[in-house]
Design a protein around this motif. Structure first.
Motif, PDB file in Angstrom:
ATOM      1  N   PRO A   8      -9.710   3.574   6.577  1.00 28.36           N
ATOM      2  CA  PRO A   8      -8.925   4.330   5.603  1.00 28.36           C
ATOM      3  C   PRO A   8      -7.938   5.289   6.261  1.00 28.36           C
ATOM      4  CG  PRO A   8     -11.239   4.344   4.985  1.00 28.36           C
ATOM      5  CD  PRO A   8     -11.133   3.683   6.339  1.00 28.36           C
ATOM      6  N   ASP A   9      -8.263   5.816   7.445  1.00 23.31           N
ATOM      7  CA  ASP A   9      -7.383   6.754   8.133  1.00 23.31           C
ATOM      8  C   ASP A   9      -6.070   6.098   8.546  1.00 23.31           C
ATOM      9  OD1 ASP A   9      -9.484   8.451   7.858  1.00 23.31           O
ATOM     10  OD2 ASP A   9      -9.980   8.562   9.982  1.00 23.31           O
ATOM     11  N   SER A  10      -6.097   4.791   8.754  1.00 23.90           N
ATOM     12  CA  SER A  10      -4.922   4.113   9.276  1.00 23.90           C
ATOM     13  C   SER A  10      -3.982   3.616   8.175  1.00 23.90           C
ATOM     14  CB  SER A  10      -5.341   2.951  10.172  1.00 23.90           C
ATOM     15  OG  SER A  10      -6.048   1.996   9.408  1.00 23.90           O
ATOM     16  N   ILE A  11      -4.353   3.790   6.909  1.00 19.47           N
ATOM     17  CA  ILE A  11      -3.507   3.358   5.804  1.00 19.47           C
ATOM     18  C   ILE A  11      -2.498   4.452   5.492  1.00 19.47           C
ATOM     19  CG2 ILE A  11      -3.440   2.692   3.380  1.00 19.47           C
ATOM     20  CD1 ILE A  11      -6.281   1.645   3.697  1.00 19.47           C
ATOM     21  N   SER A  12      -1.218   4.099   5.504  1.00 17.70           N
ATOM     22  CA  SER A  12      -0.198   5.096   5.189  1.00 17.70           C
ATOM     23  C   SER A  12      -0.055   5.219   3.680  1.00 17.70           C
ATOM     24  CB  SER A  12       1.139   4.721   5.821  1.00 17.70           C
ATOM     25  OG  SER A  12       1.694   3.615   5.132  1.00 17.70           O
ATOM     26  N   THR A  13       0.475   6.348   3.230  1.00 17.02           N
ATOM     27  CA  THR A  13       0.663   6.544   1.796  1.00 17.02           C
ATOM     28  C   THR A  13       1.723   5.598   1.250  1.00 17.02           C
ATOM     29  OG1 THR A  13       2.223   8.333   2.188  1.00 17.02           O
ATOM     30  CG2 THR A  13      -0.076   8.951   1.818  1.00 17.02           C
ATOM     31  N   GLY A  14       2.590   5.057   2.103  1.00 20.35           N
ATOM     32  CA  GLY A  14       3.575   4.087   1.672  1.00 20.35           C
ATOM     33  C   GLY A  14       2.940   2.805   1.170  1.00 20.35           C
ATOM     34  N   GLU A  15       1.726   2.538   1.595  1.00 14.84           N
ATOM     35  CA  GLU A  15       0.994   1.356   1.169  1.00 14.84           C
ATOM     36  C   GLU A  15       0.161   1.632  -0.076  1.00 14.84           C
ATOM     37  OE1 GLU A  15      -1.305   0.017   4.485  1.00 14.84           O
ATOM     38  OE2 GLU A  15       0.398   0.070   5.826  1.00 14.84           O
ATOM     39  N   LEU A  16       0.191   2.857  -0.572  1.00 17.17           N
ATOM     40  CA  LEU A  16      -0.620   3.241  -1.711  1.00 17.17           C
ATOM     41  C   LEU A  16       0.265   3.779  -2.838  1.00 17.17           C
ATOM     42  CD1 LEU A  16      -3.372   5.146   0.314  1.00 17.17           C
ATOM     43  CD2 LEU A  16      -3.524   2.841  -0.594  1.00 17.17           C
ATOM     44  N   PRO A  17       0.877   2.887  -3.627  1.00 10.99           N
ATOM     45  CA  PRO A  17       1.798   3.358  -4.661  1.00 10.99           C
ATOM     46  C   PRO A  17       1.128   4.265  -5.691  1.00 10.99           C
ATOM     47  CG  PRO A  17       1.384   1.002  -4.885  1.00 10.99           C
ATOM     48  CD  PRO A  17       0.743   1.454  -3.606  1.00 10.99           C
TER      49      PRO A  17
ATOM     50  N   GLU B 259       1.314   7.853  -4.402  1.00 10.25           N
ATOM     51  CA  GLU B 259       2.646   8.431  -4.578  1.00 10.25           C
ATOM     52  C   GLU B 259       2.888   8.793  -6.036  1.00 10.25           C
ATOM     53  OE1 GLU B 259       5.364   5.647  -2.918  1.00 10.25           O
ATOM     54  OE2 GLU B 259       4.692   6.010  -0.869  1.00 10.25           O
ATOM     55  N   SER B 260       2.430   7.952  -6.935  1.00 11.06           N
ATOM     56  CA  SER B 260       2.582   8.213  -8.365  1.00 11.06           C
ATOM     57  C   SER B 260       1.802   9.463  -8.776  1.00 11.06           C
ATOM     58  CB  SER B 260       2.094   7.000  -9.169  1.00 11.06           C
ATOM     59  OG  SER B 260       2.114   7.271 -10.537  1.00 11.06           O
ATOM     60  N   LEU B 261       0.596   9.606  -8.269  1.00  8.45           N
ATOM     61  CA  LEU B 261      -0.217  10.790  -8.587  1.00  8.45           C
ATOM     62  C   LEU B 261       0.407  12.059  -8.045  1.00  8.45           C
ATOM     63  CD1 LEU B 261      -3.806   9.379  -8.039  1.00  8.45           C
ATOM     64  CD2 LEU B 261      -2.808  10.147 -10.192  1.00  8.45           C
ATOM     65  N   ILE B 262       0.995  11.989  -6.859  1.00 10.58           N
ATOM     66  CA  ILE B 262       1.662  13.160  -6.281  1.00 10.58           C
ATOM     67  C   ILE B 262       2.829  13.580  -7.162  1.00 10.58           C
ATOM     68  CG2 ILE B 262       3.105  13.950  -4.361  1.00 10.58           C
ATOM     69  CD1 ILE B 262       1.231  12.455  -2.489  1.00 10.58           C
ATOM     70  N   ARG B 263       3.605  12.596  -7.632  1.00 10.50           N
ATOM     71  CA  ARG B 263       4.725  12.927  -8.519  1.00 10.50           C
ATOM     72  C   ARG B 263       4.235  13.561  -9.815  1.00 10.50           C
ATOM     73  NH1 ARG B 263       6.671   7.986  -6.652  1.00 10.50           N
ATOM     74  NH2 ARG B 263       5.907   6.913  -8.497  1.00 10.50           N
ATOM     75  N   GLU B 264       3.127  13.058 -10.364  1.00 12.63           N
ATOM     76  CA  GLU B 264       2.617  13.549 -11.645  1.00 12.63           C
ATOM     77  C   GLU B 264       1.858  14.862 -11.518  1.00 12.63           C
ATOM     78  OE1 GLU B 264       0.238  10.566 -13.543  1.00 12.63           O
ATOM     79  OE2 GLU B 264       1.779   9.032 -13.303  1.00 12.63           O
ATOM     80  N   ARG B 265       1.021  14.979 -10.490  1.00 12.82           N
ATOM     81  CA  ARG B 265       0.084  16.104 -10.387  1.00 12.82           C
ATOM     82  C   ARG B 265       0.376  17.075  -9.257  1.00 12.82           C
ATOM     83  NH1 ARG B 265      -3.729  15.832 -14.679  1.00 12.82           N
ATOM     84  NH2 ARG B 265      -3.569  13.705 -15.419  1.00 12.82           N
ATOM     85  N   GLY B 266       1.270  16.730  -8.357  1.00  9.59           N
ATOM     86  CA  GLY B 266       1.512  17.559  -7.191  1.00  9.59           C
ATOM     87  C   GLY B 266       0.644  17.103  -6.029  1.00  9.59           C
ATOM     88  N   ASP B 267       0.978  17.562  -4.851  1.00  4.85           N
ATOM     89  CA  ASP B 267       0.244  17.165  -3.645  1.00  4.85           C
ATOM     90  C   ASP B 267      -0.911  18.134  -3.420  1.00  4.85           C
ATOM     91  OD1 ASP B 267      -0.657  16.228  -1.224  1.00  4.85           O
ATOM     92  OD2 ASP B 267       1.332  16.121  -0.303  1.00  4.85           O
ATOM     93  N   VAL B 268      -2.026  17.843  -4.063  1.00  3.73           N
ATOM     94  CA  VAL B 268      -3.194  18.718  -4.012  1.00  3.73           C
ATOM     95  C   VAL B 268      -3.737  18.825  -2.589  1.00  3.73           C
ATOM     96  CG1 VAL B 268      -5.544  19.062  -4.887  1.00  3.73           C
ATOM     97  CG2 VAL B 268      -3.762  18.193  -6.411  1.00  3.73           C
ATOM     98  N   VAL B 269      -3.675  17.751  -1.839  1.00  2.44           N
ATOM     99  CA  VAL B 269      -4.165  17.771  -0.459  1.00  2.44           C
ATOM    100  C   VAL B 269      -3.347  18.752   0.372  1.00  2.44           C
ATOM    101  CG1 VAL B 269      -4.504  16.393   1.631  1.00  2.44           C
ATOM    102  CG2 VAL B 269      -5.065  15.425  -0.607  1.00  2.44           C
ATOM    103  N   GLU B 270      -2.030  18.721   0.225  1.00  2.00           N
ATOM    104  CA  GLU B 270      -1.173  19.644   0.963  1.00  2.00           C
ATOM    105  C   GLU B 270      -1.416  21.083   0.524  1.00  2.00           C
ATOM    106  OE1 GLU B 270       1.481  21.323   3.572  1.00  2.00           O
ATOM    107  OE2 GLU B 270       0.556  19.348   3.603  1.00  2.00           O
TER     108      GLU B 270
END
Length: 56
Positions: free
Chosen positions: A3-12, A15-26
């Motif tokens: 899982p560590d090696s998967i980029s967020t570009g591979e997880l649409p 990206e959709s959740l970040i746009r809707e909810r904000g980047d909670v991890v950051e």
């Protein structure tokens, strides 16, 4: 593939959740760094005034 090696570009959905909810991890990372800094100052005897993070 780990899982560590998967980029967020591979997880649409991520990206959709970040746009809707904000980047909670950051946001959590920023708060953790601020807390670490405050605790470091407290342990060194530097007084830090608490900050309110909630909305009024």
């Amino acid at each position: 593939m780990k899982p560590d090696s998967i980029s967020t570009g591979e997880l649409p959905i991520y990206e959709s959740l970040i746009r809707e909810r904000g980047d909670v991890v950051e946001e959590a990372r920023v708060v953790a760094e601020e807390t670490q800094h405050q605790m470091s100052q407290a342990l060194n005897g530097v007084a830090v005034a608490p900050q309110e993070t909630g909305a009024a």
